[in-house]
Enzyme design. Structure first.
Site, PDB file in Angstrom:
ATOM      1  N   GLY A 566      37.905  33.837  30.495  1.00 11.86           N
ATOM      2  CA  GLY A 566      36.737  32.995  30.259  1.00 11.86           C
ATOM      3  C   GLY A 566      35.915  32.709  31.504  1.00 11.86           C
ATOM      4  N   TYR A 567      36.227  33.339  32.634  1.00 10.79           N
ATOM      5  CA  TYR A 567      35.369  33.191  33.809  1.00 10.79           C
ATOM      6  C   TYR A 567      34.065  33.951  33.546  1.00 10.79           C
ATOM      7  CZ  TYR A 567      39.371  31.125  36.193  1.00 10.79           C
ATOM      8  OH  TYR A 567      40.402  30.295  36.540  1.00 10.79           O
ATOM      9  N   LEU A 568      33.127  33.854  34.503  1.00  6.35           N
ATOM     10  CA  LEU A 568      31.759  34.265  34.167  1.00  6.35           C
ATOM     11  C   LEU A 568      31.659  35.676  33.557  1.00  6.35           C
ATOM     12  CD1 LEU A 568      28.774  33.448  34.207  1.00  6.35           C
ATOM     13  CD2 LEU A 568      28.598  34.693  36.351  1.00  6.35           C
ATOM     14  N   SER A 571      33.240  35.916  30.251  1.00  6.63           N
ATOM     15  CA  SER A 571      32.559  35.205  29.160  1.00  6.63           C
ATOM     16  C   SER A 571      31.421  36.048  28.583  1.00  6.63           C
ATOM     17  CB  SER A 571      32.068  33.831  29.622  1.00  6.63           C
ATOM     18  OG  SER A 571      31.079  33.967  30.604  1.00  6.63           O
TER      19      SER A 571
END
Ligand SMILES: Cc1cc2nc3c(=O)[nH]c(=O)nc-3n(C[C@H](O)[C@H](O)[C@H](O)COP(=O)(O)OP(=O)(O)OC[C@H]3O[C@@H](n4cnc5c(N)ncnc54)[C@H](O)[C@@H]3O)c2cc1C
Length: 713
Positions: A566-568, A571
């Protein structure tokens, strides 16, 4: 007591024997829908451990089993036209009909009433008329279906097809025979016996290619006799029922309801490739009889205690069976392996055998494998015969111009005490210390590509030239290569720390929190994929490339990009977090676009001679999220862009995530490595050489994070 047993399979008959033996005055009746002597299935295998349990539970039936079963020890794997024999696997096999017959005889001796052609279609009425009803009616249990809600029943069908045959061809070992033809890959599971058992299975694609559903029984038998001609030695396949099935996994949240209890396949199934279903059913019967004996015939207490005793064992075997089932269903993924490599991977497929346990069972086979591994490693001997056997974990790995001396990866723990992205002396000392104990690679804690891409205010970064000088001396003095992970945390950052990890977001008025965290969605979540516009994306891409350049200046040997959890960049990949409607959102091909542009920019900035890796999201573990199949496509795209190593992670995207219990990170490593064809780093908590070798030595990973002593690898 009046006990009714639904189903005269091994579970129902054995439970009746044990209960009648302990309680001669009880009325016990077995209802079996089939006529006497009619059953489906040929042979079954019983591991030696089960035989000793059976001996302790009831000596007369054990002696009859012993007399009518065949003992054997080797396992033969046929692959690529070669036979590989492995020793040390002690089992007995016998015909299912023989087992049922001797159990029926023992029932009669003890006074159990056996009623054949007695199909129970109303378990509720039987329950009302009995003190205890044992639902031992197998995989398609009517007892379970009737009370599906009460039991919390779940059934899931697999994809592969199988059918159970017999043959008079002689086998002197349990064998898995793989044969490839124009339609696909076939596997026969054979057990030796008076009449040998011959189960044939194939994946869904092979089944469709061969049009087996269009062929009559006579036609498909002829087809299979041709496929396995070399092994059948002129004998025909014997068929009892014209039936191809998919394997059904049965689970129940509860195994009893009032005075009804499920045992054997009615309660749980384990894939036939681990040969445990009969064992589980008979051992359930032992536990049930023991629990009833110990509870003074208090049915409620007994059923609860039976389930407490058996559930962990059954679920553990069920998980092993699931891993084995998936292995067979995905067999194409491993079909390019060299022979001995395929054998070790296959023997360890269910997770019950580790590398060390294989070495103890069959030292010769493991030695042959280790020679092969040594010869395939950089600088290895020309042929396996000329190589010395070695522990795979100690072997070098080449990634571009970087040679790692072994497969262990040290990871410096996160301390969250950097100042403005600059590591403290303690952080640098931790990296130095780890890099000096001989592991193949030392990874620092992740480095942020920008101030507002940090995980916490105390996380280090590579977003200023000042950070470069901080790392240079440490990396130059390290004995082993040093790598790091570049990260932009997106909406997952700006977190507070606590002694053992991360907490919620830092206060809104501090630093960059108001712009990034989910909790402060107004003002906008700047780093949510849908909020980033053209120039933001260009800037982020630049920060990654600049950080990669700085990493090279600082002397880092290996770099990987964080594309998971879910990091940039992760995501963008997940449909749960990316709802853009432009070229960077929509289908997977579009969602992967921005991360790939970043990879291109980093690959340009990072020297060709140095390897680049990616932490890649294997699955979101959430409904409608990124799937394992998606991650294969992402992995292939990364490979095309010059990524050299994949480090699988999972979850972290949805609050509503359901962690599968069959796939660990190690298994995602197996799947990504062998589906995509890139080396993988398994991110696990390995503390023993056995754990590292169970991944690296069985071709499930190439590198493994390791917290034990490097000298003991
Ligand atoms: C291809 C294949 C290979 C296998 N190989 C092995 C192996 O090598 N080793 C091993 O341990 N296990 C093996 N198994 C699994 C094993 O056959 C089962 O797990 C085992 O038979 C389960 O025993 P059970 O008594 O619970 O159920 P079952 O053996 O299925 O017996 C259930 C009985 O209930 C009867 N019945 C069903 N409904 C009713 C009703 N409504 N009324 C009355 N009677 C009813 C059925 O006719 C049947 O006789 C294999 C399974 C398959 C499919």
């Amino acid at each position: 007591m009046d006990v009714s047993v639904i189903g005269g399979g091994p579970g129902g008959l054995y439970a009746s024997i044990l209960l009648q033996k302990a309680n001669p005055d009880w009325e016990i009746t077995v209802h079996e829908r089939n006529p006497q002597g009619v059953t489906y299935g040929w042979g079954i295998v019983l591991p030696n451990r089960t035989l000793s349990n059976l001996r302790a539970a009831d000596a007369p039936s054990y002696e009859a089993i012993d007399e009518r079963s065949t003992q054997w020890e080797p396992f033969d794997l046929y692959y690529g036209g070669e036979r590989y024999r492995s020793s040390g696997h002690s089992f007995a096999s016998m015909l299912r009909t023989d087992l049922l017959e001797l159990l029926q005889e023992r029932c009669r001796d003890l006074g159990v009433a056996l009623e054949f052609e007695s199909e129970i279609d109303d378990p509720q009425s039987l329950a009302a008329a009995s003190d205890l009803v044992i639902g031992a009616d197998g995989i398609h249990s009517e007892t379970r279906s009737e009370f599906a809600d009460e039991f919390g029943a779940e059934t899931v069908d697999g994809e592969a097809r199988f059918s159970w045959f017999g043959t008079e061809a002689d086998f002197d070992a349990l064998s898995h025979i793989f044969v490839e033809n124009e339609d696909g890959i076939w596997c026969a599971h054979t057990y030796p016996g008076e009449v040998s058992t011959f189960i044939v299975d194939c994946d869904a694609e092979t089944w469709a290619n061969a049009d087996l559903d269009q062929r009559s029984e006579e036609e498909y038998l002829a087809y299979l006799e041709d496929v396995f001609a070399e092994h059948l030695d002129g004998h025909e396949l014997l068929s009892q029922v014209d039936r191809w099935q998919t394997f059904t996994t049965v689970r129940n949240e509860r195994w009893s309801h009032d005075n009804l209890v499920l045992i054997g396949d009615a309660a749980h199934t384990a894939h036939y490739s681990i040969g445990s279903g009969t064992t589980l059913a008979m051992e359930d019967a032992i536990a049930l009889a023991d629990a009833i004996g110990e509870s003074d015939a208090d049915v409620g207490t007994a059923l609860e205690s039976y389930e407490q005793q058996r559930r962990p064992i059954a679920e553990s075997l069920q998980r092993s069976g699931e891993r084995s089932r998936l292995h067979f269903e995905d067999i194409r993924r491993f079909y390019g392996f060299d022979g001995i490599q395929f054998v070790l991977h296959h023997l360890t497929r269910s997770g019950r055998l580790t590398y060390d346990s294989m070495s103890r069972r069959d030292p010769d086979l493991v030695e042959e494998f280790e020679r092969w591994f040594a010869a395939s490693s950089p600088g290895g001997a020309a042929t396996p015969e000329q190589a010395d056997p070695v522990s795979p974990a100690t072997q070098p790995l080449e990634l571009r111009d970087l040679t790692l001396s072994n497969r262990a990866v040290r990871v410096a723990g996160q301390t969250f005490d950097a100042r403005d992205g600059r590591p403290t002396d303690a952080q640098l000392a931790a990296v130095r210390e780890r890099s000096n104990d001989g592991a193949g690679l030392t990874m620092t804690e992740p480095l942020a590509v920008s101030e507002d891409g940090r995980i916490t205010p105390g996380s280090p970064g590579l977003y200023s030239d000042d950070h470069v000088s901080a790392w240079q001396e440490t990396i130059a003095s390290a004995d082993t290569p040093v790598g790091s992970t570049l990260v932009h945390t997106g909406t997952n950052g700006a977190r507070q720390t606590q002694p053992f990890g991360l907490e919620g977001p830092i206060p809104r008025n501090e630093s960059w929190a108001s712009r990034v965290t989910d909790q402060y969605s107004n003002p906008p979540r700047t780093y949510a994929p849908d909020r980033l516009q053209g120039e933001d994306l260009e800037r982020i891409e630049r920060t990654f490339a600049d950080a990669a350049r700085r990493a090279d200046d600082a002397g880092f040997d290996y770099l990987q990009l964080q594309l998971g959890n879910g990091y940039l960049l992760g995501s963008f990949l997940s449909p749960l977090t990316n709802d853009r409607t432009d070229a960077y959102g929509g289908d997977l091909e579009s969602r992967v676009q921005f991360p790939l542009e970043v990879v291109d920019a980093v690959r340009d900035a990072w020297p060709d001679s140095k390897p680049l890796g990616a932490v890649v999201q294997a699955t979101d573990w959430a409904a409608d999220g990124l799937t394992l199949e998606d991650s294969f496509a992402v992995g292939r795209a990364l490979s095309d862009r010059g990524v050299d190593v994949l480090a699988p992670v999972a979850g972290g995207v949805s609050d509503d995530q359901h962690r599968g219990d069959v796939h660990g990170l190690a298994n995602f490593s197996d799947e990504l490595r062998n589906e995509v064809g890139l080396p993988t780093m398994a991110t696990v908590q390995a503390t023993t050489s056995d754990e590292v070798n169970t991944l690296v030595g069985t071709s499930r990973a190439d590198l493994c994070t390791y917290y034990g002593s490097v000298n003991e690898l």
